[in-house]
Design a protein around this motif. Sequence first.
Motif, mmCIF file in Angstrom:
data_model
loop_
_atom_site.group_PDB
_atom_site.id
_atom_site.type_symbol
_atom_site.label_atom_id
_atom_site.label_comp_id
_atom_site.label_asym_id
_atom_site.label_seq_id
_atom_site.Cartn_x
_atom_site.Cartn_y
_atom_site.Cartn_z
ATOM 1 N N VAL A 63 11.970 1.069 3.202
ATOM 2 C CA VAL A 63 12.935 2.083 3.651
ATOM 3 C C VAL A 63 12.484 3.435 3.127
ATOM 4 C CG1 VAL A 63 15.334 2.838 3.626
ATOM 5 C CG2 VAL A 63 14.797 0.380 3.630
ATOM 6 N N HIS A 64 12.217 4.362 4.026
ATOM 7 C CA HIS A 64 11.733 5.687 3.648
ATOM 8 C C HIS A 64 12.897 6.625 3.324
ATOM 9 C CE1 HIS A 64 7.633 4.647 4.842
ATOM 10 N NE2 HIS A 64 8.170 4.021 5.885
ATOM 11 N N PRO A 65 12.617 7.720 2.613
ATOM 12 C CA PRO A 65 13.690 8.662 2.238
ATOM 13 C C PRO A 65 14.500 9.193 3.422
ATOM 14 C CG PRO A 65 11.708 9.138 0.992
ATOM 15 C CD PRO A 65 11.330 8.092 2.010
ATOM 16 N N ASN A 66 13.872 9.298 4.594
ATOM 17 C CA ASN A 66 14.605 9.808 5.758
ATOM 18 C C ASN A 66 15.438 8.731 6.449
ATOM 19 O OD1 ASN A 66 12.658 8.246 6.942
ATOM 20 N ND2 ASN A 66 11.694 9.906 8.126
ATOM 21 N N GLY A 67 15.421 7.517 5.877
ATOM 22 C CA GLY A 67 16.249 6.447 6.429
ATOM 23 C C GLY A 67 15.548 5.517 7.391
ATOM 24 N N THR A 68 14.343 5.877 7.808
ATOM 25 C CA THR A 68 13.622 5.011 8.737
ATOM 26 C C THR A 68 13.063 3.782 7.997
ATOM 27 O OG1 THR A 68 11.566 6.242 8.380
ATOM 28 C CG2 THR A 68 12.990 6.937 10.198
ATOM 29 N N THR A 69 12.889 2.722 8.743
ATOM 30 C CA THR A 69 12.413 1.457 8.166
ATOM 31 C C THR A 69 11.102 1.042 8.825
ATOM 32 O OG1 THR A 69 14.678 0.720 7.727
ATOM 33 C CG2 THR A 69 12.961 -0.970 7.753
ATOM 34 N N THR A 70 10.133 0.687 8.003
ATOM 35 C CA THR A 70 8.853 0.169 8.504
ATOM 36 C C THR A 70 8.512 -1.099 7.722
ATOM 37 O OG1 THR A 70 7.597 1.537 6.938
ATOM 38 C CG2 THR A 70 7.987 2.445 9.154
ATOM 39 N N TYR A 71 7.492 -1.795 8.200
ATOM 40 C CA TYR A 71 7.045 -3.002 7.519
ATOM 41 C C TYR A 71 5.612 -2.802 7.036
ATOM 42 C CZ TYR A 71 11.178 -5.505 9.064
ATOM 43 O OH TYR A 71 12.478 -5.903 9.238
ATOM 44 N N LYS A 72 5.392 -3.126 5.783
ATOM 45 C CA LYS A 72 4.080 -2.932 5.174
ATOM 46 C C LYS A 72 3.567 -4.270 4.646
ATOM 47 C CE LYS A 72 1.695 -0.379 1.497
ATOM 48 N NZ LYS A 72 1.861 0.586 0.377
ATOM 49 N N THR A 73 2.297 -4.566 4.932
ATOM 50 C CA THR A 73 1.686 -5.794 4.421
ATOM 51 C C THR A 73 1.314 -5.614 2.960
ATOM 52 O OG1 THR A 73 0.784 -6.296 6.611
ATOM 53 C CG2 THR A 73 -0.182 -7.442 4.733
ATOM 54 N N HIS A 74 1.778 -6.540 2.124
ATOM 55 C CA HIS A 74 1.547 -6.434 0.685
ATOM 56 C C HIS A 74 1.028 -7.767 0.159
ATOM 57 C CE1 HIS A 74 2.358 -3.909 -2.941
ATOM 58 N NE2 HIS A 74 2.198 -5.091 -3.531
ATOM 59 N N PRO A 75 0.041 -7.751 -0.740
ATOM 60 C CA PRO A 75 -0.514 -9.017 -1.257
ATOM 61 C C PRO A 75 0.486 -9.786 -2.116
ATOM 62 C CG PRO A 75 -1.461 -7.145 -2.428
ATOM 63 C CD PRO A 75 -0.684 -6.579 -1.277
ATOM 64 N N VAL A 76 0.398 -11.102 -1.999
ATOM 65 C CA VAL A 76 1.206 -12.013 -2.802
ATOM 66 C C VAL A 76 0.329 -12.751 -3.810
ATOM 67 C CG1 VAL A 76 2.637 -14.103 -2.683
ATOM 68 C CG2 VAL A 76 2.956 -12.277 -1.014
ATOM 69 N N GLY A 77 -0.954 -12.926 -3.466
ATOM 70 C CA GLY A 77 -1.869 -13.614 -4.375
ATOM 71 C C GLY A 77 -3.314 -13.416 -3.980
ATOM 72 N N PHE A 78 -4.207 -13.560 -4.959
ATOM 73 C CA PHE A 78 -5.648 -13.461 -4.734
ATOM 74 C C PHE A 78 -6.326 -14.730 -5.257
ATOM 75 C CE2 PHE A 78 -4.135 -9.116 -5.444
ATOM 76 C CZ PHE A 78 -4.638 -8.450 -4.332
#
Length: 265
Positions: A63-78
């Motif tokens: 959730v960005h400061p302007n209220g918009t929502t995006t989806y970001k790929t983030h690592p869970v494990g290596f």
Amino acid sequence: MEAFKLANRWTLEHTKAFLALKKGLVLEPVLKAPRWDGSSFIITADGCKEGFAAVVAQRFEVVHPNGTTTYKTHPVGFALKRTLTSEQNYKPFLLEFAALKFGLDKFLDLIWGFPVEIEMDCQALQDVIANDKLNTVHSRWRDKVLAHHIMDVRHIPGKLNMVADGLSRMWEGQDRVMGDRSEWTVSEDWEAVTGLINDVFGVTIAKGMMGSEAVTDCKTLAEHFAEEPVFREVIDALRVLESPKDNKAKQRAKHKAACYMVEGN
């Protein structure tokens, strides 16, 4: 630096800082905790002659400061390991195949039963996964891959596969050391991993009995398996394949000898 000693310089504060750094590397924002809410797990794998690497990630809502929502790929494990000496001889697409199997096996407890998306930088591997005419070993690899709930298989160029590609190449030009996981192979199935070794089909023939390696000594092999009807039939079939028999006879022999071979005589 090898001659530099820390005995009189390393204090409790250094130990605390080192432990804090180790803890920080496995917590947010470096890693996020996995979600088992039906969201897909993304497995990105890469293999080279020196090592295998895999990254498991998920898409998280931001959730960005302007209220918009995006989806970001983030690592869970290596996960990564150095290749066994025999694995270094794999062809490029088999290196990628082995790296994918390594990643799926490594994160099995995390992803089993949930949707999985696969990313790889080898276009040929997509064709291999879809091929139903592989040899026995690679068929097992393929079956283990397809046993997962795979939603998508994507090809990504190597230059965009920076994390997995970088991890797989970290041992280039370096000597093997204890702990680099080069002492075990990804081709082992669950039996070998748990310590069970199937050597029922192991064959030991006295040195010098087999003669030239250029031609299979079917006579010696037939004598060795004289009391084993199944293997004797296989040896007879191999003998037909190396003879000037007609194509029809060779087709029958090829069926009987399928998935068997004589290696190193």
